[in-house]
Write a protein that holds these residues in place. Structure first.
Motif, PDB file in Angstrom:
ATOM      1  N   LYS A   1      11.565 -60.997  17.412  1.00  0.00           N
ATOM      2  CA  LYS A   1      12.171 -62.044  16.585  1.00  0.00           C
ATOM      3  C   LYS A   1      13.654 -62.230  16.878  1.00  0.00           C
ATOM      4  CE  LYS A   1       8.990 -61.985  12.658  1.00  0.00           C
ATOM      5  NZ  LYS A   1       8.857 -61.770  11.196  1.00  0.00           N
ATOM      6  N   LYS A   2      14.385 -61.121  17.040  1.00  0.00           N
ATOM      7  CA  LYS A   2      15.812 -61.211  17.295  1.00  0.00           C
ATOM      8  C   LYS A   2      16.164 -60.395  18.531  1.00  0.00           C
ATOM      9  CE  LYS A   2      17.149 -61.943  12.457  1.00  0.00           C
ATOM     10  NZ  LYS A   2      17.965 -61.439  11.319  1.00  0.00           N
TER      11      LYS A   2
ATOM     12  N   GLY B   1      19.343 -59.771  21.283  1.00  0.00           N
ATOM     13  CA  GLY B   1      20.733 -60.033  21.624  1.00  0.00           C
ATOM     14  C   GLY B   1      20.852 -60.616  23.016  1.00  0.00           C
TER      15      GLY B   1
ATOM     16  N   TYR C   1      10.215 -55.077  14.659  1.00  0.00           N
ATOM     17  CA  TYR C   1       9.792 -56.427  14.314  1.00  0.00           C
ATOM     18  C   TYR C   1       8.362 -56.357  13.802  1.00  0.00           C
ATOM     19  CZ  TYR C   1       7.342 -56.553  18.839  1.00  0.00           C
ATOM     20  OH  TYR C   1       6.544 -56.275  19.911  1.00  0.00           O
TER      21      TYR C   1
END
Length: 356
Positions: free
Chosen positions: A303-304, A306, A337
């Motif tokens: 999902k996230k 960097g 996640y």
């Protein structure tokens, strides 16, 4: 009739032929491309084709067998032809059968083909309102017959950018065997090889969308755009230079590596990676494109992230695995996640940019 663009190594294939249903081998299509590149809007029905002009286009080291292969292929045109359907009204159609050539002869010792067209066939070829133009050097080097056939289809729709085909009709046009009636086999043996060869080795890029009726694939929507392959020289790939250590000399990049970089950039197009970043990923995976695809399947679900590139490199180095079911994982780790079951067909569509 439109004139051929760019000289006699440019082929003009009329839409009538592109859409016609006929079964030709890879080598027969090579000869046909040479013929289409030779036909002019003149009064001639007889043309002489010098094989030496086309032999240099093959990307193979040993070209000694090309003339012998062409000679054998010429013989296989005996009794070969195709049919064209002409719509007269909403309920009436005319079906016309054509032999490819009135005569075709290979001149032994000279490396030349003499072909003679029927007058009606030549008129048909010249009167086509629409035709696709392409450099013969692309399809002549495809190793898969379906890559060639799909390439001709897509080139004819390059200007519009898309085309839709009923799946059964497409299988019929491509002359697929009955064993490809199962969609998984059709995708494996037809779409996947064509996707890899055309996107990596030609002047167009394409992706496709599966059209479903009650969860069953019944059609294919192709999206196609122009690609401009560059010849390998010092300007063939522009790498952004972040530090002195990261500078890559473009003069050391070979054509094979350049094509691999293009493939990775296309696969990861949603992440907008640069050529240098693609090269870093390739180097980490030791050039194994299957590993890169596998890890991108996984990384694309986080999902996230960097840095997609840094995560991809770490995923390859540490052999990330797709999670199965829900599990308690440490915060801040790669697995931080939501775990879920994977629909790998959908993942593949996302991987290749087919989801819309």
């Amino acid at each position: 009739m439109e004139n051929k663009k760019g000289g006699d190594l440019i082929c003009r294939r009329p839409e009538t032929i592109v859409e016609a249903r006929f079964s030709l081998t890879k080598k027969q299509n090579d000869v046909l491309d040479m013929v289409f590149a030779s036909i002019e809007n003149d009064d001639n029905l007889r043309y002489e084709i010098d094989i030496s002009k086309y032999a240099k286009l093959y990307n193979i080291q040993d070209k000694s067998n090309i003339y012998g292969d062409v000679k054998k292929t010429v013989r296989t045109f005996e009794g070969k032809g195709f049919s064209v359907t002409q719509k007269i009204s909403e309920k009436k159609e005319n079906r016309i059968y054509f032999a490819w050539f009135s005569s075709i002869n290979y001149l032994g010792g000279e490396g030349k083909i003499i072909i003679e067209l029927g007058q009606t066939l030549k008129k048909l070829l010249l009167s086509a309102k629409k035709a696709c133009f392409y450099q013969i050097k692309y399809p002549i080097n495809f190793t898969n017959i379906y890559s060639k056939r799909i390439y001709y289809y897509l080139k004819s729709f390059e200007d519009t950018g898309w085309r839709v085909d009923n799946l059964d009709s497409l299988r019929s046009k491509l002359e697929c065997p009955k064993s490809y009636n199962r969609y998984a086999d059709f995708r494996k043996h037809v779409l996947t090889p064509a996707f890899e060869e055309i996107n990596g080795e030609s002047d167009i890029l394409f992706k496709y969308e599966e059209l479903k009726t009650k969860r069953k694939v019944t059609g294919i929507k192709f999206y196609v755009k122009t690609n401009k392959p560059k010849t390998p020289n010092k300007d063939s790939i522009k790498f952004p230079v972040e530090t002195a250590e990261e500078e890559v000399s473009a003069t050391l990049i070979e054509s094979e590596e350049e094509n691999l970089i293009k493939k990775i950039m296309f696969i990861m197009q949603d992440s907008n990676i640069t050529a240098l970043e693609a090269k870093k990923i390739i180097d980490t995976a030791n050039g194994d494109i299957d590993i890169i695809k596998e890890k991108y399947h996984i990384v694309s679900q986080i999902k996230k992230v960097g840095s997609v590139v840094a995560t991809m490199i770490d995923a390859i180095k540490n052999d990330y695995q797709a999670p199965k079911g829900k599990a308690n994982v440490a915060k801040g780790s790669f697995n931080d996640y939501e775990q879920r079951a994977y629909d790998f067909d959908e993942l593949e569509k996302k991987l290749l940019g087919w989801d819309h």
